[in-house]
Design an enzyme around this catalytic site. Sequence first.
Site, PDB file in Angstrom:
ATOM      1  N   TRP B 102       1.910 -26.779  -4.499  1.00 45.19           N
ATOM      2  CA  TRP B 102       0.918 -26.055  -5.303  1.00 45.19           C
ATOM      3  C   TRP B 102      -0.310 -26.885  -5.616  1.00 45.19           C
ATOM      4  CZ3 TRP B 102       0.901 -21.138  -4.930  1.00 45.19           C
ATOM      5  CH2 TRP B 102       2.091 -20.471  -4.654  1.00 45.19           C
ATOM      6  N   ASP B 172      -2.436 -27.298 -13.843  1.00 47.36           N
ATOM      7  CA  ASP B 172      -1.684 -26.082 -13.533  1.00 47.36           C
ATOM      8  C   ASP B 172      -0.287 -26.259 -14.127  1.00 47.36           C
ATOM      9  OD1 ASP B 172      -0.221 -24.019 -12.484  1.00 47.36           O
ATOM     10  OD2 ASP B 172      -0.730 -24.413 -10.389  1.00 47.36           O
ATOM     11  N   LYS B 196       6.616 -17.009 -14.930  1.00 44.85           N
ATOM     12  CA  LYS B 196       7.746 -17.930 -15.016  1.00 44.85           C
ATOM     13  C   LYS B 196       8.207 -18.078 -16.475  1.00 44.85           C
ATOM     14  CE  LYS B 196       5.598 -19.687 -10.965  1.00 44.85           C
ATOM     15  NZ  LYS B 196       6.542 -19.402  -9.964  1.00 44.85           N
TER      16      LYS B 196
END
Lengths: 361, 361
Positions: B102, B172, B196
Amino acid sequence: MSRVWNFSAGPAALPLPVLERAQRELLDWEGSGASVMEQSHRGKRFIAMAAQVEADLRELMGIPADCAVLFEQGGATQHFAQIPMNLAGEGDSADYIVTGHWSEKAASEGAPYVRVNVAASSKTENYLRMPARDTWKLDPAAAYVHLATNETIHGVEFQDIPDVGDVPLVADMSSDILSGPIDVSRFGLIYAGAQKNIGPSGLVLIIVRRDLLQRAVRPMARIFRYAEHAANDSMLNTPNTWGWYLAGLTFQWLKEQGGLAAMDALNRQKAALLYSTIDGSGGFYRNPIDPSVRSRMNVPFTLHDSALDAAFLKESEAAGLLALKGHKALGGMRASLYNAVPLEAVQALVAFMHDFTNRHG
Amino acid sequence: MSRVWNFSAGPAALPLPVLERAQRELLDWEGSGASVMEQSHRGKRFIAMAAQVEADLRELMGIPADCAVLFEQGGATQHFAQIPMNLAGEGDSADYIVTGHWSEKAASEGAPYVRVNVAASSKTENYLRMPARDTWKLDPAAAYVHLATNETIHGVEFQDIPDVGDVPLVADMSSDILSGPIDVSRFGLIYAGAQKNIGPSGLVLIIVRRDLLQRAVRPMARIFRYAEHAANDSMLNTPNTWGWYLAGLTFQWLKEQGGLAAMDALNRQKAALLYSTIDGSGGFYRNPIDPSVRSRMNVPFTLHDSALDAAFLKESEAAGLLALKGHKALGGMRASLYNAVPLEAVQALVAFMHDFTNRHG
């Protein structure tokens, strides 16, 4: 629990059977032991559902095979920008038909990415009518022609699809998509925020001719490229899975209602009932829009004495009629009559309006 | 209805009490006679709720007053692009710390908008450990330093907040936000996809120092400017109202659980139980990550014989353990242990793992 009649312009009423089904399966979707919101979008169950949702929409709208169907995020407003990013090259111009608040905003939000040519506008007429077709200054070299088929705030709606020659027609249909049949093949791109006639907010539907996807040549992140979303079945990144699911339930409900021809007939009946009540009120209620282009979806109206507005809103809410306050740009009232607003709701509204007139007229 | 233990990496398990409440009030929210999805975001009820959600989050995370809190769309992926659009001027560079899939993607999606300097990377070590802090080549003139606090696929997590001097730190936190206390004042911008640890997909949380909002000077549509969203309380256009509502229910649930310190203790307990099972399996299960940076949220593991993978997945699903299949980049298994996954779920998982070893070892 007592449900009210909801005339919200958006996020708007959803079909009660859709909500009831979503409620039933909220904790356990398709026997998976988990909510649809708790499913991986890469899982078999969700992928199968997503494919079915697209198939149902293609059937409902008669979407040609050469069009991609995308389930995106960001609201129509984000796509005011993303459309020129994708459909216009550097230096290109595009024609914008400005018929109310939203098509005006599409032009201003698009301006950083394309030379905006306002080819027609009814702004100087306060958007009370459509710009006469023979005054449109269309440019045959334009990258596309943009219009909004229905203006949610101003309450004007195209009654036909304008002929714009070979230039791709791009239409914001946020507030009248699925309200009746439309010839999708006449458009290069159709887009619509979900929160009026499709599902909850946070989802944007895009129907786009695949050949137009090759136009996006300027530098930009992959996430902004419609071609990437199309190539990845709208799962380039995690989509709004709940919105996609509810859109699917809505499409199933629309099929059960008889499809878009049936919705069209019902929507015309609902709008006619409300407009005839307004027009027949001897001036107590007024809708100033040219009757030939009045919206079937959003009906703004004023009271002859704005001092009665507060009483109208208070009493209507007490009567179980929600969200009739007009947009601040116009004042007065607005009743939105999307697919999920049944005829009974409009009947209740006009009964209240008659009663209100009797008490305050 | 029988709920399963859901180890999905995202969209992930939601707290059962949150789902149950959402189910109860799905048709009639706060006595309005309509669903929360059917409310105008401009209405008093929704605005009051939105303000409460932000207040609860500020309390939970200890967010300083000089930070704006935004409820956005597009997934973290869209903000890989939007962050440099907003925080970097033309010609600026930014430092990226690449520790997995990511953060690598954040760098590539940001590249059209900022000169990306990969200041540190553990890619050549297959992301099995963090790049040693003394090898980071930080540029004091960088617009910002970007990192991902937790890597959802590779299962590595920062255990502290790196000191990057006066350059704003951008993180992030999609897969570990709210999993424990964090000093928000150390960051210039924190962002996280909701699916999440916050709520359903289609919502992105952004916490940003207000002074950084003035940096967005390049031409772009208003909808891409964080400053505009901040000035309009995240209602520049119609937000994802359902996501916002569910995030609020989750924040209330977190407060009822004792806040982030309590979640931290529980999350450490859950992760320790699973890692000790893996490490104590005599090589039957393996997690290759440097133990000092193992993720508390996402635990990838392999079986000593990949020929057993299919049996493990089939039998675990039959045992009511959902979504244990690993990401295709790594293969094997992955168990995600977000806040909504209770200790009992991890206990059930390790019991199954012992049982599976006994039968197949």
